[in-house]
Design a protein around this motif. Structure first.
Motif, PDB file in Angstrom:
ATOM      1  N   ALA A  41      14.079  -6.349   5.328  1.00 28.95           N
ATOM      2  CA  ALA A  41      13.927  -5.165   6.179  1.00 28.95           C
ATOM      3  C   ALA A  41      12.542  -4.550   6.022  1.00 28.95           C
ATOM      4  O   ALA A  41      11.879  -4.194   7.008  1.00 28.95           O
ATOM      5  CB  ALA A  41      15.010  -4.138   5.841  1.00 28.95           C
ATOM      6  N   VAL A  42      12.078  -4.440   4.778  1.00 27.95           N
ATOM      7  CA  VAL A  42      10.745  -3.867   4.538  1.00 27.95           C
ATOM      8  C   VAL A  42       9.662  -4.767   5.119  1.00 27.95           C
ATOM      9  O   VAL A  42       8.670  -4.290   5.692  1.00 27.95           O
ATOM     10  CB  VAL A  42      10.530  -3.643   3.028  1.00 27.95           C
ATOM     11  N   ALA A  43       9.832  -6.083   5.005  1.00 22.31           N
ATOM     12  CA  ALA A  43       8.839  -7.015   5.542  1.00 22.31           C
ATOM     13  C   ALA A  43       8.711  -6.889   7.053  1.00 22.31           C
ATOM     14  O   ALA A  43       7.601  -6.936   7.597  1.00 22.31           O
ATOM     15  CB  ALA A  43       9.222  -8.445   5.161  1.00 22.31           C
ATOM     16  N   VAL A  44       9.848  -6.717   7.744  1.00 22.20           N
ATOM     17  CA  VAL A  44       9.794  -6.555   9.201  1.00 22.20           C
ATOM     18  C   VAL A  44       9.047  -5.274   9.567  1.00 22.20           C
ATOM     19  O   VAL A  44       8.210  -5.259  10.486  1.00 22.20           O
ATOM     20  CB  VAL A  44      11.222  -6.541   9.782  1.00 22.20           C
ATOM     21  N   ARG A  65       5.472  -5.146  11.669  1.00 23.57           N
ATOM     22  CA  ARG A  65       5.332  -4.406  12.930  1.00 23.57           C
ATOM     23  C   ARG A  65       4.209  -3.380  12.854  1.00 23.57           C
ATOM     24  O   ARG A  65       3.434  -3.212  13.797  1.00 23.57           O
ATOM     25  CB  ARG A  65       6.656  -3.711  13.264  1.00 23.57           C
ATOM     26  N   ILE A  66       4.114  -2.687  11.721  1.00 27.03           N
ATOM     27  CA  ILE A  66       3.053  -1.686  11.573  1.00 27.03           C
ATOM     28  C   ILE A  66       1.682  -2.361  11.570  1.00 27.03           C
ATOM     29  O   ILE A  66       0.724  -1.872  12.195  1.00 27.03           O
ATOM     30  CB  ILE A  66       3.266  -0.873  10.287  1.00 27.03           C
ATOM     31  N   ALA A  67       1.587  -3.494  10.883  1.00 28.06           N
ATOM     32  CA  ALA A  67       0.305  -4.214  10.850  1.00 28.06           C
ATOM     33  C   ALA A  67      -0.104  -4.675  12.244  1.00 28.06           C
ATOM     34  O   ALA A  67      -1.272  -4.577  12.627  1.00 28.06           O
ATOM     35  CB  ALA A  67       0.419  -5.412   9.902  1.00 28.06           C
ATOM     36  N   ARG A  68       0.830  -5.167  13.036  1.00 27.50           N
ATOM     37  CA  ARG A  68       0.504  -5.594  14.401  1.00 27.50           C
ATOM     38  C   ARG A  68       0.108  -4.402  15.261  1.00 27.50           C
ATOM     39  O   ARG A  68      -0.774  -4.518  16.113  1.00 27.50           O
ATOM     40  CB  ARG A  68       1.698  -6.317  15.015  1.00 27.50           C
ATOM     41  N   ALA A  69       0.765  -3.250  15.040  1.00 28.40           N
ATOM     42  CA  ALA A  69       0.421  -2.056  15.819  1.00 28.40           C
ATOM     43  C   ALA A  69      -0.978  -1.563  15.495  1.00 28.40           C
ATOM     44  O   ALA A  69      -1.653  -0.966  16.340  1.00 28.40           O
ATOM     45  CB  ALA A  69       1.438  -0.941  15.552  1.00 28.40           C
ATOM     46  N   MET A  70      -1.452  -1.824  14.269  1.00 24.84           N
ATOM     47  CA  MET A  70      -2.795  -1.410  13.874  1.00 24.84           C
ATOM     48  C   MET A  70      -3.867  -2.407  14.298  1.00 24.84           C
ATOM     49  O   MET A  70      -5.031  -2.269  13.928  1.00 24.84           O
ATOM     50  CB  MET A  70      -2.847  -1.215  12.360  1.00 24.84           C
ATOM     51  N   GLY A 126      -1.259 -13.845  12.087  1.00 29.31           N
ATOM     52  CA  GLY A 126      -1.245 -14.604  10.845  1.00 29.31           C
ATOM     53  C   GLY A 126      -1.385 -13.712   9.631  1.00 29.31           C
ATOM     54  O   GLY A 126      -0.618 -13.828   8.660  1.00 29.31           O
ATOM     55  N   ILE A 127      -2.361 -12.809   9.664  1.00 29.55           N
ATOM     56  CA  ILE A 127      -2.571 -11.890   8.538  1.00 29.55           C
ATOM     57  C   ILE A 127      -1.381 -10.949   8.401  1.00 29.55           C
ATOM     58  O   ILE A 127      -0.956 -10.621   7.280  1.00 29.55           O
ATOM     59  CB  ILE A 127      -3.874 -11.104   8.742  1.00 29.55           C
ATOM     60  N   ALA A 128      -0.816 -10.503   9.536  1.00 28.62           N
ATOM     61  CA  ALA A 128       0.355  -9.629   9.476  1.00 28.62           C
ATOM     62  C   ALA A 128       1.522 -10.330   8.796  1.00 28.62           C
ATOM     63  O   ALA A 128       2.267  -9.708   8.020  1.00 28.62           O
ATOM     64  CB  ALA A 128       0.738  -9.175  10.879  1.00 28.62           C
TER      65      ALA A 128
END
Length: 425
Positions: A104-107, A111-116, A121-123
């Motif tokens: 759950a934390v990984a998802v 998502r936050i990394a992609r939004a930023m 790949g890095i996300a």
């Protein structure tokens, strides 16, 4: 080494003989937590998305999906965390709950990394690290991992750079970057909704708030990472002097921009004339003021130039601007009729104000014409003045032709005096 021993070395204890009742209970808790999180997330997600749009302004579809994801999996993580601390599971049951919590934390992190704006790949790598860290931390097995990361490193002078230190640096910088961006966006949108402030005051407060957020984020990062800056005191002083001389124009423009926003002598939306540049101010930036001319060209004028050179602000205290239109008529024309036609042509122009009324001045008697000026008031100088002058002159041309008013052109009368030819005798 078998897989059980490998997991134990990573801090994930696995029993030799599994307790099936505890496993079933852990599976029920995981399934129930995901079901409750999904159920409540479907109902709370849209509301949270509306709150996010309210505080952050326009949010695209990906932003709405991010709000739903954080709501769903955030509730799942919270329920699993409470259940893991409240219930007594066997080691294998605890492992199942920890893996579900890590997922759950990984998802959420992915998502936050992609939004930023982080690449996919890095996300995914960041999400995997979050999964391992959360799972190991839930089982109390982070200490062996941290000890191993602390032991891997290299010595640089009197300092030692370890894998754990690099990981801490990356995590702190990433968290502060995300927090600063979110805080900055919420702050800017909140300030833009303050109707008690005019546009220049809002721009000033937004600029100061952005600088404050960046400064606070940097200071927090230095404090959390424990960076000692005392060794850089002398060096930073010398560098500061060099940078001060090299960037004095930049800092001068920055201070000039803040002064312009504070005294509101020039603000976005004003129509100004600086040198040969005439146009509407669209933005007061850190370095320059953006002025868009009637030709669609955007001129970037340094802020300091607006503080040191004369500036005509056509909308500083009032947006009403008077246009002077020069007209000449022939000496044989009906002067009162011509002046009345000038007034009518000015009043017929769509952008000319009816109050103050247009006026006609007789300015002089020229070589070939009686010179006049038509004075027309407009209230939208950002739309240009040449088109108003052209519209009035076009209407006046038709009116003069219909009423026989002559528009003179230069003429010269040449008199040839005859002379007696000289005597040939």
């Amino acid at each position: 080494m078998n897989w059980q021993q490998l997991l134990q070395d990573w801090g994930l204890p696995v029993p030799r003989s599994p307790d099936f009742s505890s496993i079933v209970l852990a599976l029920v808790v995981v399934i129930g937590a995901y079901a409750i999180g999904w159920f409540l997330g479907k109902r709370l997600g849209p509301r949270i998305a509306r709150i996010v749009r309210h505080w952050m302004g326009r949010v695209d579809q990906f932003g709405d999906h991010l709000a739903d994801t954080i709501t769903n999996y955030g509730l799942v993580a919270l329920l699993l965390l409470v259940a893991g601390n409240a219930a007594r599971f066997s080691p294998l049951g605890s492992l199942i709950v920890a893996i579900a919590l890590g997922g759950a934390v990984a998802v959420i992190v992915q998502r936050i990394a992609r939004a930023m704006g982080v690449g996919s790949g890095i996300a995914c790598v960041i999400a995997m690290l979050a999964f391992v860290g959360t799972t190991a931390g839930t089982l109390g097995g982070m200490q062996p991992l941290l000890t191993g990361m602390r032991g891997v490193g290299l010595d640089v002078g009197t300092h030692r750079i370890t894998v754990l230190g690099v990981a801490n640096f990356i995590v702190v910088v990433a968290v502060l970057y995300v927090a600063a961006r979110l805080t900055n966006r919420i702050t800017l949108h909140s300030i833009s909704r303050m109707k008690a402030l005019d546009i220049s005051q809002r721009a000033l407060v937004q600029k100061l708030a952005s600088i404050l957020v960046i400064v606070v984020a940097v200071l927090l990062g230095v404090d959390v990472l424990g960076i000692d800056l005392t060794a850089l005191t002398v060096f930073s002083g010398a560098v500061g002097i060099a940078v001060g001389f090299g960037l004095q124009k930049t800092f001068g423009n920055l201070i000039a921009g803040l002064i312009l926003l504070m005294d509101r002598s020039v603000k976005p939306g004003d129509v100004i004339v600086v040198g040969e540049t005439f146009g509407a101010v669209t933005k007061i930036g850190v370095r320059a003021v953006s002025v868009v001319t009637r030709d669609g060209k955007e001129h970037l004028i340094p802020n300091e130039q607006l503080m040191t050179q004369p500036v005509e602000n056509w909308s500083y205290s009032s947006r009403n601007v008077r246009i002077h239109i020069k007209v000449g008529i022939g000496y044989d024309s009906d002067l009162p009729l011509a002046q009345r036609l000038m007034i009518e042509a000015a009043l017929a122009s769509p952008r000319a104000l009816k109050e103050p009324k247009p006026a006609v001045w007789l300015t002089g008697f020229g070589d070939s014409s009686v010179d006049h000026e038509i004075l027309v008031w407009i209230t939208d100088p950002e739309a240009g003045v040449g088109n108003v002058r052209s519209d009035v002159l076009n209407r006046l041309w038709l009116s003069f032709r219909e009423n026989g008013i002559e528009i003179p052109f230069p003429q010269r009368d040449i008199h040839i005096r005859s002379q007696v030819p000289p005597s040939t005798t």
